[in-house]
Design an enzyme around this catalytic site. Structure first.
Site, short mmCIF file in Angstrom:
data_model
loop_
_atom_site.label_atom_id
_atom_site.label_comp_id
_atom_site.label_asym_id
_atom_site.label_seq_id
_atom_site.Cartn_x
_atom_site.Cartn_y
_atom_site.Cartn_z
N GLY A 1 0.79 -1.20 -0.17
CA GLY A 1 -0.08 0.16 -0.26
C GLY A 1 1.15 1.20 -0.35
O GLY A 1 1.75 0.79 -0.11
N HIS B 1 4.68 2.27 -7.78
CA HIS B 1 3.76 0.82 -7.38
C HIS B 1 2.88 0.96 -9.55
O HIS B 1 3.08 -0.46 -9.55
CB HIS B 1 2.82 0.84 -6.48
CG HIS B 1 3.85 0.93 -5.81
ND1 HIS B 1 3.09 1.87 -4.47
CD2 HIS B 1 4.46 0.09 -5.25
CE1 HIS B 1 4.41 1.98 -3.21
NE2 HIS B 1 4.88 0.48 -3.77
#
Length: 283
Positions: A31, A37
């Protein structure tokens, strides 16, 4: 995008996708998503039609005194970013679901992990190897994309995939950097203003190493020593290591062998965060 929290449901979904001849790509995250990402998702999309992102802050890879409790967990923001990036399934289990009562198994890889991050973070890579093995078993991917920024972790994952005959194609994604060269990381938020200004010195030192090698320097220990000196001189960070390893074996390397690949590994500690970076060189 479908959000799944139950491991059995995620595994059953992946099995159905495979039965329907869907190619599955997985991107594993803790996260606090950023551009790095998202670059993994984009690369995964080049290899697979269905993308699963895992979002799990894994307690077993944090050691005593590390930042497990304060690690950022902006779930709604992360879910929105994953959806916008084209993720098909967001697998976000709880620690209790991944490590139920009675859980006893640990995956360990002793060779690659005994130096560098493994030496400084005891147990960290056992936690990584275990959770990556579990997530690969749950998501059933054909392809898994990991960032080169965590180079030792990437080497570990390649090794367990090979040794345990998992049959997953491991794809490495280049490190994403800020405009000034600092490697993008969820933990960069821990840097003070002054530390953030000085942090790009790490990348400048890496670039200098490349210049030395291009000029014909064959002594990798000497190059690493100059890199260490540049970082120490231009930041107040505590340098933990600056060293070259063989790209294939991840064993320390001291002298250049022509037509060979090496990776320069760096770790430096600011007040509240450790910064790691690396670069591959072919000489």
């Amino acid at each position: 995008m479908q959000i799944v929290t139950d491991p059995a449901e995620m595994q059953a979904t992946a099995d159905k996708l495979r039965a329907g001849r869907q190619l599955i790509g997985v991107v594993m995250t803790m996260g606090a998503l950023h551009e790095g990402h998202l670059s993994l998702v984009n690369l995964a999309r080049e290899h697979a039609g269905t993308i699963i992102m895992t979002l799990f802050v894994n307690p077993s890879q944090f050691g005593p005194g590390e930042d497990f409790q304060r690690y950022p967990r902006p779930f709604e923001k992360d879910a929105a970013m994953a959806r916008s990036a084209g993720v098909d399934y967001l697998f976000a289990p709880t620690p209790e679901a991944m490590y139920p009562e009675g859980f006893q198994t640990t995956v360990s890889c002793s060779g690659i992990t005994r130096r560098f991050e493994g030496e400084r973070r005891p147990g960290h890579f056992d936690g990584v190897a275990t959770i990556v093995s579990k997530l690969l078993n749950i998501t059933r991917p054909h392809v898994a994309v990991f960032g080169e920024k965590d180079a030792q972790q990437l080497a570990l994952i390649r090794r367990i995939n090979r040794d345990l005959d998992m049959g997953v194609q491991i794809v490495a994604a280049p490190t994403v950097r800020e405009n000034d060269g600092l490697a993008v990381s969820s933990r960069n938020i821990y840097l003070t203003g002054d530390e953030r200004q000085k942090a790009p010195a790490i990348h400048r030192a890496i670039q200098h190493a490349g210049e030395m090698l291009a000029a014909g320097e064959n002594d990798l220990k000497a190059v690493a020593a100059e890199v260490a000196g540049m970082i120490t001189e231009n930041t107040q960070f505590k340098l933990e290591y600056a060293a070259f390893v063989d790209e294939e074996s991840f064993e320390p390397a001291e002298t250049v062998v022509k037509e060979h690949e090496y990776r320069l590994l760096i770790a430096a500690a600011a007040e509240r965060v450790r910064l790691i970076d690396n670069q591959k060189f072919r000489v």
